[in-house]
Design an enzyme around this catalytic site. Structure first.
Site, short mmCIF file in Angstrom:
data_model
loop_
_atom_site.label_atom_id
_atom_site.label_comp_id
_atom_site.label_asym_id
_atom_site.label_seq_id
_atom_site.Cartn_x
_atom_site.Cartn_y
_atom_site.Cartn_z
N GLY A 218 29.31 4.89 -111.01
CA GLY A 218 27.05 4.50 -110.63
C GLY A 218 27.02 4.72 -109.10
O GLY A 218 28.29 5.19 -108.91
N GLU B 90 27.19 -2.51 -108.01
CA GLU B 90 25.47 -1.38 -107.48
C GLU B 90 24.87 -2.76 -107.00
O GLU B 90 24.57 -2.27 -105.61
CB GLU B 90 25.50 -0.58 -108.51
CG GLU B 90 26.21 0.15 -109.08
CD GLU B 90 27.16 0.71 -108.55
OE1 GLU B 90 26.50 0.98 -107.01
OE2 GLU B 90 28.77 1.72 -108.67
N HIS C 24 25.48 -3.15 -103.08
CA HIS C 24 25.34 -1.94 -101.99
C HIS C 24 23.32 -1.87 -101.66
O HIS C 24 23.35 -1.83 -100.57
CB HIS C 24 24.70 -0.55 -102.92
CG HIS C 24 26.23 0.30 -102.86
ND1 HIS C 24 27.54 0.19 -102.56
CD2 HIS C 24 27.27 0.22 -104.33
CE1 HIS C 24 28.11 0.85 -101.96
NE2 HIS C 24 28.40 0.45 -103.46
#
Ligand SMILES: [Zn+2]
Length: 183
Positions: free
Chosen positions: A46, A140, A143
């Protein structure tokens, strides 16, 4: 398509909250294509836009092809993703991060999630992800909020560094697979 430079932990851009994507279309498609190419070149599972310094809410993901897993072997691009449902039970799994090469850690996360998002053209999509894909999606999405997997680790024994020699057998994946990981 182009391979972009991946930022490493310590770069302040990895700690910022990314902004919702407002412009859909060819330019966003080109950015997503660059992200996919960058992720594949780095053998990651990812990659989120902030990891290449783009503070927008999108990420890409891809699990290596596995006959038993219908969600493997395809590229995912999720724009403005949101978790709308998550399993009440959490599972522990080993994660790595392209922005923290050679570091691994054990992180507990919901086993499955339902994610609502858009594609690069603004079309709504909804995906129920289980197991490793669910883990990658959650990693992800962290993030996009400036959160790194190490932020979830409370016990020092749950974080470790693998030396590059050992690492050469295996790629350093974003959200490493649960197989062949040290205990
Ligand atoms: Zn990461």
């Amino acid at each position: 398509m182009a391979i972009r430079q991946i930022l490493y932990a310590g770069d302040p851009r990895l700690r910022q909250k990314a902004k919702p994507v407002k412009q859909f279309g060819p330019a966003l498609k080109a950015l997503a294509d660059d992200m996919l190419e960058t992720m594949h070149a780095a053998n990651g599972l990812g990659l989120a836009a902030p990891q290449i310094g783009v503070l927008q809410r999108l990420f890409v993901a891809h699990l290596p092809k596995d006959e038993k897993d219908p969600q493997s072997g395809k590229d995912f691009v999720l724009v403005n993703p949101q978790i709308v449902q998550a399993s009440p039970e959490s599972v522990e799994g080993v994660e790595g991060c392209l922005s923290m090469p050679s570091w691994y850690g054990r992180v507990a996360r919901p086993e499955w999630v339902v994610v609502k998002a858009m594609n690069v053209y603004g079309k709504p999509i909804r995906i129920k992800a289980h197991g490793m894909l669910a883990r990658v999606f959650q990693h992800e999405m962290d993030h996009l909020n400036g959160v790194l997997f190490v932020d979830h680790i409370r016990r020092p024994e749950d974080l470790w560094q693998e030396l590059p020699e050992e690492e050469s057998k295996e790629s350093a994946p974003e959200a490493a697979t649960a197989v062949a990981q040290p205990a």
